[in-house]
Motif scaffolding. Structure first.
Motif, PDB file in Angstrom:
ATOM      1  N   ASN A 138       0.824  -1.204   0.000  1.00 17.14           N
ATOM      2  CA  ASN A 138       0.000   0.000   0.000  1.00 17.14           C
ATOM      3  C   ASN A 138       0.862   1.259   0.000  1.00 17.14           C
ATOM      4  OD1 ASN A 138      -1.433   2.128   2.171  1.00 17.14           O
ATOM      5  ND2 ASN A 138      -2.774   1.420   0.536  1.00 17.14           N
ATOM      6  N   SER A 141       2.255   1.563  -3.687  1.00 15.84           N
ATOM      7  CA  SER A 141       1.351   1.722  -4.825  1.00 15.84           C
ATOM      8  C   SER A 141      -0.033   2.167  -4.396  1.00 15.84           C
ATOM      9  CB  SER A 141       1.234   0.396  -5.585  1.00 15.84           C
ATOM     10  OG  SER A 141       0.234   0.465  -6.572  1.00 15.84           O
ATOM     11  N   SER A 142      -0.580   3.113  -5.143  1.00 17.21           N
ATOM     12  CA  SER A 142      -1.939   3.582  -4.865  1.00 17.21           C
ATOM     13  C   SER A 142      -2.973   2.555  -5.307  1.00 17.21           C
ATOM     14  CB  SER A 142      -2.197   4.910  -5.598  1.00 17.21           C
ATOM     15  OG  SER A 142      -2.035   4.732  -6.999  1.00 17.21           O
ATOM     16  N   GLY A 143      -2.522   1.548  -6.070  1.00 19.17           N
ATOM     17  CA  GLY A 143      -3.442   0.523  -6.550  1.00 19.17           C
ATOM     18  C   GLY A 143      -3.714  -0.567  -5.539  1.00 19.17           C
ATOM     19  N   SER A 148      -7.474  -4.290   1.919  1.00 16.55           N
ATOM     20  CA  SER A 148      -7.635  -5.208   0.798  1.00 16.55           C
ATOM     21  C   SER A 148      -8.365  -6.485   1.208  1.00 16.55           C
ATOM     22  CB  SER A 148      -6.253  -5.572   0.245  1.00 16.55           C
ATOM     23  OG  SER A 148      -6.354  -6.646  -0.668  1.00 16.55           O
ATOM     24  N   ASP A 157      -5.338 -12.766  -7.337  1.00 19.58           N
ATOM     25  CA  ASP A 157      -4.921 -12.201  -8.621  1.00 19.58           C
ATOM     26  C   ASP A 157      -4.364 -13.356  -9.449  1.00 19.58           C
ATOM     27  OD1 ASP A 157      -5.558  -9.731  -7.527  1.00 19.58           O
ATOM     28  OD2 ASP A 157      -3.497  -9.327  -6.910  1.00 19.58           O
ATOM     29  N   GLY A 181     -11.288  -7.040 -11.473  1.00 22.44           N
ATOM     30  CA  GLY A 181     -10.470  -5.961 -12.012  1.00 22.44           C
ATOM     31  C   GLY A 181      -9.426  -6.499 -12.968  1.00 22.44           C
ATOM     32  N   TYR A 183      -5.699  -5.805 -14.752  1.00 21.50           N
ATOM     33  CA  TYR A 183      -4.449  -5.067 -14.654  1.00 21.50           C
ATOM     34  C   TYR A 183      -3.584  -5.469 -15.846  1.00 21.50           C
ATOM     35  CZ  TYR A 183      -6.082  -3.988  -9.979  1.00 21.50           C
ATOM     36  OH  TYR A 183      -6.830  -3.537  -8.912  1.00 21.50           O
ATOM     37  N   HIS A 190      -7.938  -9.618 -11.174  1.00 18.54           N
ATOM     38  CA  HIS A 190      -8.283  -9.746  -9.756  1.00 18.54           C
ATOM     39  C   HIS A 190      -9.732 -10.189  -9.666  1.00 18.54           C
ATOM     40  CE1 HIS A 190      -8.865  -8.242  -5.522  1.00 18.54           C
ATOM     41  NE2 HIS A 190     -10.097  -8.091  -5.988  1.00 18.54           N
ATOM     42  N   TRP A 199     -13.631  -3.062 -12.577  1.00 19.08           N
ATOM     43  CA  TRP A 199     -12.698  -2.025 -13.010  1.00 19.08           C
ATOM     44  C   TRP A 199     -11.690  -2.625 -13.985  1.00 19.08           C
ATOM     45  CZ3 TRP A 199     -12.773  -4.265  -8.220  1.00 19.08           C
ATOM     46  CH2 TRP A 199     -11.616  -4.934  -7.772  1.00 19.08           C
TER      47      TRP A 199
END
Length: 199
Positions: A138, A141-143, A148, A157, A181, A183, A190, A199
């Motif tokens: 965290n 990365s802001s992702g 979580s 993932d 999500g 990526y 994810h 997303w």
């Protein structure tokens, strides 16, 4: 029993490679993993993907090079040994912490694998994530969410070598079973068992 390549089944159909890390799985995973395996959830709560009701997952851990094939549901009974092995291969590879993965997540993966028509194991990018690891990621990365779902064993993932990332993403979305999500830069999807969102 005939060989089935790198995932040839034993009498319990739960196999792992010869990694020294997996050799210690009974010690590392005894606590929380044993608790997970003792959970009895009615089989009716899970969608069946085969006439026998058995559910098998195959994994390849991209960080540790471990492989696993495990039949975690046989008819209406969960296989405790298979659940221990699944929890172990999905552990936080950075800390070695093992956690009780959400049984609904395993069911989601079983159905996702069936729907994509994949013949390859799920490649694990991230399964369970310990508080220590999540805090570290965290900060980098802001992702990475501060809270979580990986912390609760409710997210993973993944990628499949024989399924396009977009197809994997779209198939998971069509199931409407939780968060999904994509990526693209890191080449993984994810999925989680939280509220439905994309997303």
């Amino acid at each position: 029993m005939a060989s089935q390549g790198p995932f040839a089944a034993t009498q319990h159909e739960n196999t792992t490679d010869s990694s020294p890390l997996l050799g210690r799985r009974r010690l590392l995973g005894l606590g929380l993993a044993a608790a997970a395996s003792s959970m009895m959830v009615p089989a009716a709560a899970f969608a069946s993907t085969g006439s026998s009701g058995d559910k098998t997952l195959t994994f390849y851990n991209t960080h540790t090079d471990e492989k696993l094939k495990a039949t975690y549901l046989r008819g209406s009974s969960f296989d405790k040994g298979a659940l221990r092995d699944i929890n172990h291969i999905l552990r936080d590879f950075r800390t070695g912490d093992v956690f009780a993965m959400d049984l609904k997540l395993l069911d989601l993966l079983t159905e996702l694998h069936w729907k994509t028509g994949s013949k390859q194991p799920f490649q694990i990018i991230s399964g369970y994530r310990s508080p220590k690891t999540n805090t570290m990621l965290n900060a980098e990365s802001s992702g990475v969410a501060k809270r979580s779902m990986h912390l609760d064993g409710k997210a993973i993932d993944i990628r499949l070598s024989d399924v396009k990332l977009k197809t994997l993403h779209e198939t998971a979305i069509s199931m409407k079973r939780g968060g999904v999500g994509m990526y693209t830069a890191s080449n993984f999807v994810h999925v989680d068992t939280g509220r439905v969102r994309y997303w």
